[in-house]
Design a protein around this motif. Structure first.
Motif, mmCIF file in Angstrom:
data_model
loop_
_atom_site.group_PDB
_atom_site.id
_atom_site.type_symbol
_atom_site.label_atom_id
_atom_site.label_comp_id
_atom_site.label_asym_id
_atom_site.label_seq_id
_atom_site.Cartn_x
_atom_site.Cartn_y
_atom_site.Cartn_z
ATOM 1 N N ARG A 14 -14.047 52.818 -45.350
ATOM 2 C CA ARG A 14 -13.963 52.223 -44.017
ATOM 3 C C ARG A 14 -13.036 51.029 -44.016
ATOM 4 O O ARG A 14 -13.056 50.209 -44.918
ATOM 5 N N GLU A 15 -12.231 50.956 -42.977
ATOM 6 C CA GLU A 15 -11.355 49.796 -42.801
ATOM 7 C C GLU A 15 -11.974 48.871 -41.772
ATOM 8 O O GLU A 15 -12.525 49.318 -40.770
ATOM 9 N N PHE A 16 -11.878 47.579 -42.055
ATOM 10 C CA PHE A 16 -12.388 46.587 -41.114
ATOM 11 C C PHE A 16 -11.213 45.906 -40.439
ATOM 12 O O PHE A 16 -10.233 45.549 -41.092
ATOM 13 N N ARG A 17 -11.328 45.766 -39.144
ATOM 14 C CA ARG A 17 -10.293 45.066 -38.368
ATOM 15 C C ARG A 17 -10.829 43.714 -37.964
ATOM 16 O O ARG A 17 -12.010 43.565 -37.667
ATOM 17 N N ARG A 18 -9.949 42.756 -37.958
ATOM 18 C CA ARG A 18 -10.327 41.420 -37.513
ATOM 19 C C ARG A 18 -10.202 41.369 -35.994
ATOM 20 O O ARG A 18 -9.140 41.639 -35.442
ATOM 21 N N VAL A 19 -11.283 41.044 -35.331
ATOM 22 C CA VAL A 19 -11.299 40.971 -33.878
ATOM 23 C C VAL A 19 -11.288 39.508 -33.484
ATOM 24 O O VAL A 19 -12.070 38.702 -33.984
ATOM 25 N N MET A 20 -10.361 39.185 -32.591
ATOM 26 C CA MET A 20 -10.255 37.816 -32.115
ATOM 27 C C MET A 20 -10.535 37.804 -30.623
ATOM 28 O O MET A 20 -10.136 38.719 -29.898
ATOM 29 N N ARG A 21 -11.202 36.777 -30.161
ATOM 30 C CA ARG A 21 -11.462 36.602 -28.746
ATOM 31 C C ARG A 21 -10.789 35.327 -28.288
ATOM 32 O O ARG A 21 -10.904 34.292 -28.932
ATOM 33 N N LEU A 22 -10.084 35.392 -27.189
ATOM 34 C CA LEU A 22 -9.404 34.233 -26.637
ATOM 35 C C LEU A 22 -9.662 34.194 -25.145
ATOM 36 O O LEU A 22 -9.429 35.172 -24.435
ATOM 37 N N ILE A 23 -10.174 33.079 -24.684
ATOM 38 C CA ILE A 23 -10.452 32.921 -23.262
ATOM 39 C C ILE A 23 -9.270 32.195 -22.637
ATOM 40 O O ILE A 23 -8.807 31.179 -23.157
ATOM 41 N N THR A 24 -8.785 32.735 -21.531
ATOM 42 C CA THR A 24 -7.621 32.153 -20.874
ATOM 43 C C THR A 24 -7.743 32.329 -19.363
ATOM 44 O O THR A 24 -8.520 33.154 -18.885
ATOM 45 N N THR A 25 -6.967 31.560 -18.653
ATOM 46 C CA THR A 25 -6.927 31.706 -17.197
ATOM 47 C C THR A 25 -5.841 32.693 -16.772
ATOM 48 O O THR A 25 -5.724 33.008 -15.590
ATOM 49 N N ILE A 26 -5.058 33.187 -17.722
ATOM 50 C CA ILE A 26 -4.019 34.174 -17.422
ATOM 51 C C ILE A 26 -4.697 35.544 -17.325
ATOM 52 O O ILE A 26 -5.174 36.078 -18.312
ATOM 53 N N CYS A 27 -4.726 36.064 -16.140
ATOM 54 C CA CYS A 27 -5.421 37.341 -15.912
ATOM 55 C C CYS A 27 -4.502 38.557 -15.979
ATOM 56 O O CYS A 27 -4.970 39.667 -16.177
ATOM 57 N N ASN A 28 -3.219 38.348 -15.827
ATOM 58 C CA ASN A 28 -2.272 39.449 -15.827
ATOM 59 C C ASN A 28 -1.701 39.624 -17.237
ATOM 60 O O ASN A 28 -0.957 38.770 -17.722
ATOM 61 N N PRO A 29 -2.021 40.730 -17.918
ATOM 62 C CA PRO A 29 -1.508 40.935 -19.287
ATOM 63 C C PRO A 29 0.017 41.058 -19.347
ATOM 64 O O PRO A 29 0.602 40.930 -20.413
ATOM 65 N N GLN A 30 0.665 41.295 -18.186
ATOM 66 C CA GLN A 30 2.128 41.356 -18.168
ATOM 67 C C GLN A 30 2.743 39.965 -18.367
ATOM 68 O O GLN A 30 3.856 39.832 -18.837
ATOM 69 N N GLU A 31 2.003 38.917 -17.982
ATOM 70 C CA GLU A 31 2.492 37.549 -18.143
ATOM 71 C C GLU A 31 2.474 37.117 -19.607
ATOM 72 O O GLU A 31 3.371 36.418 -20.060
#
Length: 126
Positions: free
Chosen positions: A2-19
């Motif tokens: 099994r491979e483990f991936r590192r998951v990161m969480r980041l809270i931001t006010t930027i709601c548009n992933p295109q930005e």
């Protein structure tokens, strides 16, 4: 296996992933801490915990701040060149250690007079 991936969480006010993509934001977050470390080097280590700017006028305060920034840049430049010559990552060198070495060297140099210590031949004339 099994491979483990590192998951990161980041809270931001930027709601548009295109930005800004999540990967871009994660990279910028890391850069933010590089800036915080630089400010710490200048304020805490270079200036000291009791740093007080001596000038009583805005132009003098500005000059003192530029002086701190120039000294920091000069030390970081020396560190970069030293690391490059040794084949090291410049981030692996210690700013506080470099600062201590520079302070010792400058203090030693300040004890030397640029004037000659021998009397000039003219000083013996009547």
């Amino acid at each position: 296996m099994r491979e483990f991936r590192r998951v990161m969480r980041l809270i931001t006010t930027i709601c548009n992933p295109q930005e800004a993509s999540a990967a871009d934001l994660a990279g910028l977050y890391h850069q933010r801490w590089e800036i915080e470390n630089t400010l710490d080097e200048i304020k805490t280590h270079q200036g000291g915990h009791r740093l007080v700017l001596r000038s009583q006028y805005p132009d003098g305060v500005e000059q003192e701040i530029y002086g701190f920034l120039l000294v920091h840049h000069a030390l970081r430049d020396v560190m970069h060149h030293t690391a490059h010559q040794a084949g090291l990552d410049p981030d692996s060198l210690s700013f506080t250690r470099t600062l201590r070495i520079a302070r010792r060297h400058v203090t030693d140099q300040a004890a030397l007079s640029p004037l000659t210590t021998q009397p000039s031949p003219d000083s013996h004339r009547p």
